[in-house]
Write a protein that holds these residues in place. Sequence first.
Motif, PDB file in Angstrom:
ATOM      1  N   SER A   1      57.899  94.371  58.116  1.00 10.61           N
ATOM      2  CA  SER A   1      58.645  95.046  59.169  1.00 10.61           C
ATOM      3  C   SER A   1      60.009  93.735  58.862  1.00 10.61           C
ATOM      4  CB  SER A   1      58.485  94.779  60.161  1.00 10.61           C
ATOM      5  OG  SER A   1      59.421  95.257  61.399  1.00 10.61           O
TER       6      SER A   1
ATOM      7  N   ASN B   1      62.538 101.550  68.205  1.00 12.01           N
ATOM      8  CA  ASN B   1      61.642 101.034  69.681  1.00 12.01           C
ATOM      9  C   ASN B   1      62.433 101.567  70.813  1.00 12.01           C
ATOM     10  OD1 ASN B   1      61.734  97.996  67.493  1.00 12.01           O
ATOM     11  ND2 ASN B   1      59.495  98.636  69.050  1.00 12.01           N
TER      12      ASN B   1
ATOM     13  N   LYS C   1      47.948  99.970  68.361  1.00 10.19           N
ATOM     14  CA  LYS C   1      48.372  97.845  68.473  1.00 10.19           C
ATOM     15  C   LYS C   1      47.490  97.549  69.081  1.00 10.19           C
ATOM     16  CE  LYS C   1      53.244  97.345  67.708  1.00 10.19           C
ATOM     17  NZ  LYS C   1      54.853  97.253  68.908  1.00 10.19           N
TER      18      LYS C   1
ATOM     19  N   LEU D   1      53.678  90.267  65.370  1.00  9.26           N
ATOM     20  CA  LEU D   1      54.337  88.551  64.822  1.00  9.26           C
ATOM     21  C   LEU D   1      53.404  88.006  65.678  1.00  9.26           C
ATOM     22  CD1 LEU D   1      56.633  90.235  65.653  1.00  9.26           C
ATOM     23  CD2 LEU D   1      58.074  87.586  65.825  1.00  9.26           C
TER      24      LEU D   1
ATOM     25  N   TYR E   1      56.781  84.902  59.070  1.00 10.98           N
ATOM     26  CA  TYR E   1      56.950  84.521  60.621  1.00 10.98           C
ATOM     27  C   TYR E   1      57.111  83.009  60.388  1.00 10.98           C
ATOM     28  CZ  TYR E   1      56.904  89.089  61.329  1.00 10.98           C
ATOM     29  OH  TYR E   1      57.356  90.997  61.746  1.00 10.98           O
TER      30      TYR E   1
HETATM   31  O1  LIG Z   1      54.418  92.390  61.402  1.00  8.58           O
HETATM   32  C1  LIG Z   1      54.984  92.101  62.172  1.00  8.58           C
HETATM   33  O2  LIG Z   1      53.995  91.982  62.931  1.00  8.58           O
HETATM   34  C2  LIG Z   1      55.907  92.641  63.525  1.00  8.58           C
HETATM   35  C3  LIG Z   1      55.882  94.386  63.532  1.00  8.58           C
HETATM   36  C4  LIG Z   1      57.051  94.767  64.122  1.00  8.58           C
HETATM   37  O3  LIG Z   1      58.007  95.170  64.073  1.00  8.58           O
HETATM   38  N1  LIG Z   1      57.122  94.600  65.846  1.00  8.58           N
HETATM   39  C5  LIG Z   1      57.071  95.067  66.965  1.00  8.58           C
HETATM   40  C6  LIG Z   1      56.924  96.409  66.498  1.00  8.58           C
HETATM   41  O4  LIG Z   1      57.677  97.144  67.665  1.00  8.58           O
HETATM   42  O5  LIG Z   1      56.756  97.153  65.910  1.00  8.58           O
HETATM   43  C7  LIG Z   1      57.872  94.427  67.623  1.00  8.58           C
HETATM   44  C8  LIG Z   1      59.144  93.579  67.747  1.00  8.58           C
HETATM   45  C9  LIG Z   1      59.476  92.558  68.449  1.00  8.58           C
HETATM   46  C10 LIG Z   1      58.392  92.436  69.581  1.00  8.58           C
HETATM   47  C11 LIG Z   1      57.366  93.908  69.482  1.00  8.58           C
HETATM   48  C12 LIG Z   1      56.866  94.515  68.278  1.00  8.58           C
END
Ligand SMILES: O=C(O)CCC(=O)N[C@@H](C(=O)O)c1ccccc1
Length: 369
Positions: free
Chosen positions: A136, A192, A264, A294, A324
């Motif tokens: 991501s 999002n 998720k 994350l 990360y």
């Molecule tokens: O690779 C990862 O773990 C993050 C993937 C990602 O983009 N998560 C997003 C989402 O909306 O899915 C997210 C980012 C930050 C906080 C919550 C969710």
Amino acid sequence: MKITGVELRRIMMPLVSPFRTSFGTETARDVLLVRVVTPEAEGWGECVAMAEPRYSSEYADGAAEALRRFLVPALPRNAAELDVHAAGRAMEPFKGHRMAKAALETAVLDARLRASGESFGSFLGAARDRVPCGVSVGIMDSVPELLDAVAGYVEEGYVRIKLKIEPGWDVAPVRAVRERFGDDLMLQVDANAAYRLSDAHHLARLDAFGLLLIEQPLADDDLVQHARLAKLLRTPICLDESIESAAHAAAAISLGACSIVNVKPGRVGGYLEARRIHDLCRAHGVAVWCGGMLETGLGRAANVALAALPGFTLPGDTSGSGRYYATDITPPFVLDGGHLPVPAGPGLGVEPVPEILDEVTVSTEWIAL
Ligand SMILES: O=C(O)CCC(=O)N[C@@H](C(=O)O)c1ccccc1
């Protein structure tokens, strides 16, 4: 035998680079870990709630409070009765707090599996011993900066690129990535929930770029509008925030609100519900992939095991630890040929490295039972 107790541990994990989405920018991850201690074994669960309720209504302090006051005290005291199903039943009377419930359920399951010697993947029904990995990519200050970041991830071997988008950062960055990396790059976007149905005409411009999917374009509580948007776009709609249970997935599929689901486990209350969504979607021919929040190596291990189930036919946000964290709390997950191996050891198959965990620990709280 009684279960001994439960530890709530808060850790602060600095990110290697800021991660910007349509709802904010993360520079460090405030993580709540749950450790269930039984006479036979102990188990870990990672709560994916963010520090603030921007992704969903849950947040780390709230999850800790729900666990401390309601969910942990509800657990069966007798270790022999404490299996993952009993834990789920014990938490049912309490509404919501799915990320908190998922963390506790996972810790109970991990403890039981470490005691029995069965791996998480075996318990869930993994069909593979490695999974293809996507990555991501956050919103950036400029297109050149984005292209450099994507080039790095492609170089690392990620098989799929996901671009965060929002109004004002969508068609131009997607076009630039497609033009720079060609039509064969597996590419998708994640809004999002940043758009409205009135943006449909603009979002349809993304149809020109052969995207795998557009993730959560509209508000989390709006299946009907997503169904109407799906008729206006050629790019398949994938839902994330909207799907908090198998029932939500069934409703979304029957309404035509999505044709792909981002699973998720934390968002849906745990890995058992995540598997139910997988089974339901597979029965309807709806592809699923494993999303990410994350996670540290603990949550990452569980997600990689889930992503190995047969219906997970699209690469997930199961990136290497280095995406990360400079130093993960577990031995790092490192991409090999664009894939991560499914841990084969008992339970999650990984555990925190004590000295690393101590370094990032902000607070720890023991709840005796
Ligand atoms: O690779 C990862 O773990 C993050 C993937 C990602 O983009 N998560 C997003 C989402 O909306 O899915 C997210 C980012 C930050 C906080 C919550 C969710």
